[in-house]
Structures are given as C-alpha cells and as structure tokens.
Design a protein around this motif. Structure first.
Motif, PDB file in Angstrom:
ATOM      1  N   PRO A 151      49.820  14.757 -54.457  1.00 60.89           N
ATOM      2  CA  PRO A 151      50.166  13.636 -53.557  1.00 60.89           C
ATOM      3  C   PRO A 151      49.239  12.434 -53.735  1.00 60.89           C
ATOM      4  O   PRO A 151      49.681  11.291 -53.606  1.00 60.89           O
ATOM      5  N   GLU A 152      47.992  12.679 -54.063  1.00 61.38           N
ATOM      6  CA  GLU A 152      47.056  11.566 -54.239  1.00 61.38           C
ATOM      7  C   GLU A 152      47.299  10.768 -55.508  1.00 61.38           C
ATOM      8  O   GLU A 152      46.654   9.737 -55.733  1.00 61.38           O
ATOM      9  N   ASP A 153      48.218  11.219 -56.355  1.00 66.44           N
ATOM     10  CA  ASP A 153      48.622  10.433 -57.524  1.00 66.44           C
ATOM     11  C   ASP A 153      49.660   9.376 -57.154  1.00 66.44           C
ATOM     12  O   ASP A 153      50.024   8.550 -58.007  1.00 66.44           O
ATOM     13  N   THR A 154      50.136   9.412 -55.932  1.00 63.61           N
ATOM     14  CA  THR A 154      51.109   8.428 -55.481  1.00 63.61           C
ATOM     15  C   THR A 154      50.522   7.025 -55.574  1.00 63.61           C
ATOM     16  O   THR A 154      49.453   6.740 -55.021  1.00 63.61           O
ATOM     17  N   ALA A 155      51.214   6.146 -56.295  1.00 61.30           N
ATOM     18  CA  ALA A 155      50.711   4.794 -56.537  1.00 61.30           C
ATOM     19  C   ALA A 155      51.744   3.998 -57.313  1.00 61.30           C
ATOM     20  O   ALA A 155      52.713   4.568 -57.841  1.00 61.30           O
ATOM     21  N   VAL A 156      51.511   2.707 -57.393  1.00 64.72           N
ATOM     22  CA  VAL A 156      52.218   1.884 -58.361  1.00 64.72           C
ATOM     23  C   VAL A 156      51.391   1.922 -59.642  1.00 64.72           C
ATOM     24  O   VAL A 156      50.183   1.666 -59.613  1.00 64.72           O
ATOM     25  N   TYR A 215      46.865   1.444 -65.338  1.00 66.33           N
ATOM     26  CA  TYR A 215      46.164   1.338 -64.064  1.00 66.33           C
ATOM     27  C   TYR A 215      47.103   1.861 -62.973  1.00 66.33           C
ATOM     28  O   TYR A 215      48.321   1.949 -63.166  1.00 66.33           O
ATOM     29  N   ARG A 216      46.527   2.133 -61.818  1.00 64.29           N
ATOM     30  CA  ARG A 216      47.350   2.462 -60.660  1.00 64.29           C
ATOM     31  C   ARG A 216      46.687   1.910 -59.397  1.00 64.29           C
ATOM     32  O   ARG A 216      45.472   1.688 -59.360  1.00 64.29           O
ATOM     33  N   GLN A 217      47.525   1.693 -58.412  1.00 62.12           N
ATOM     34  CA  GLN A 217      47.034   1.244 -57.112  1.00 62.12           C
ATOM     35  C   GLN A 217      47.819   1.962 -56.028  1.00 62.12           C
ATOM     36  O   GLN A 217      49.037   1.757 -55.892  1.00 62.12           O
ATOM     37  N   GLY A 218      47.127   2.812 -55.298  1.00 67.49           N
ATOM     38  CA  GLY A 218      47.746   3.533 -54.191  1.00 67.49           C
ATOM     39  C   GLY A 218      47.713   2.703 -52.929  1.00 67.49           C
ATOM     40  O   GLY A 218      47.016   1.683 -52.856  1.00 67.49           O
ATOM     41  N   PRO A 219      48.448   3.139 -51.917  1.00 68.27           N
ATOM     42  CA  PRO A 219      48.491   2.398 -50.652  1.00 68.27           C
ATOM     43  C   PRO A 219      47.101   2.285 -50.034  1.00 68.27           C
ATOM     44  O   PRO A 219      46.423   3.302 -49.828  1.00 68.27           O
ATOM     45  N   GLY A 220      46.684   1.057 -49.763  1.00 71.44           N
ATOM     46  CA  GLY A 220      45.393   0.832 -49.143  1.00 71.44           C
ATOM     47  C   GLY A 220      44.205   1.097 -50.040  1.00 71.44           C
ATOM     48  O   GLY A 220      43.071   1.176 -49.553  1.00 71.44           O
ATOM     49  N   GLU A 221      44.437   1.254 -51.336  1.00 72.89           N
ATOM     50  CA  GLU A 221      43.356   1.569 -52.263  1.00 72.89           C
ATOM     51  C   GLU A 221      43.153   0.446 -53.266  1.00 72.89           C
ATOM     52  O   GLU A 221      44.019  -0.399 -53.465  1.00 72.89           O
ATOM     53  N   GLU A 222      41.993   0.479 -53.918  1.00 72.67           N
ATOM     54  CA  GLU A 222      41.738  -0.472 -54.985  1.00 72.67           C
ATOM     55  C   GLU A 222      42.424  -0.018 -56.269  1.00 72.67           C
ATOM     56  O   GLU A 222      42.722   1.157 -56.451  1.00 72.67           O
TER      57      GLU A 222
END
Length: 120
Positions: A87-92, A37-44
């Motif tokens: 850049p949109e792959d940026t996430a935990v 899973y991943r969670q980007g800044p301000g995203e679900e």
C-alpha cells in the motif's frame, strides 16, 4: 520537443505486480539516463529507480529487491517492473529523461505521471 508518454499504472492488490512503461520522443534516448520518481499523497517526491546510458541501475532502499528498471534503446522505452507491491507504493509515478552535455549542462524532462494504487 521532448515528450515522455507513460503507461501501465492502475489499481492492484497488495502483493501484486505492475509494469510501467515510458516512451520518449524528441531526444536521443540512448544517450540519456532515465529515472522513475514517485510522489505519494502528502509526501515529497522520491527517486525510485534510475538507469544510466550504459545500463547501470540504482534503487531506493524502499524498493530494492521488488522493483526492476530496464531500458530498450531500440524502442526508446524505459520500464519499471514492480513486484510484491505494498500500500505504501501508492503514488503518482513519473518518468524522467536526463540530457547531459560535455559543457556540463544537464536538462531533465518529465512525463505527465501515471497513478499506481495498491489497495485491497
């Protein structure tokens, strides 16, 4: 006690590659489905990729053709190879192991997460 240890995150330029690893302990790894899973800044939180106990894989549309999930049961490890990063792959990114039982019970266990940052 189930433990998941993730590694491989970091800073990468757009178009670059990273490989995430997740090693499980305290569970019968070969019996489990594995997910990233991943969670980007301000995203679900988003399911990125999954692999079943028999190796069937599935991907979010946003990563199809760029990411590859694989597993090594002998090492109790699942991998996420990420190519052509954006850049949109940026996430935990989180590794998840799923234990399923014949009585229908399902338990999932989460790693602590690893940061992936795609930026120039």
């Amino acid at each position: 006690q189930v433990r998941l240890e993730e590694s491989g995150g970091g800073l990468v330029q757009p178009g670059g590659s990273l490989r995430l690893s997740c090693t499980a302990s305290g569970t019968v790894f070969s019996n489990n489905a594995m997910n990233w899973y991943r969670q980007g800044p301000g995203e679900e939180r988003e399911l990125v990729a999954s692999i079943s106990r028999d190796g069937k894989t599935d991907y979010a549309d946003s990563v199809k053709g760029r990411f590859t999930i694989s597993r090594d049961n002998a090492k109790s490890t699942v991998y996420l190879q990420m190519n052509s990063l954006k850049p949109e792959d940026t996430a935990v990114y989180y590794c998840v192991t799923v234990e399923s039982y014949l009585n229908g019970e399902v338990f999932d266990f989460w790693g602590q997460g690893t940061q992936v940052t795609v930026s120039s």
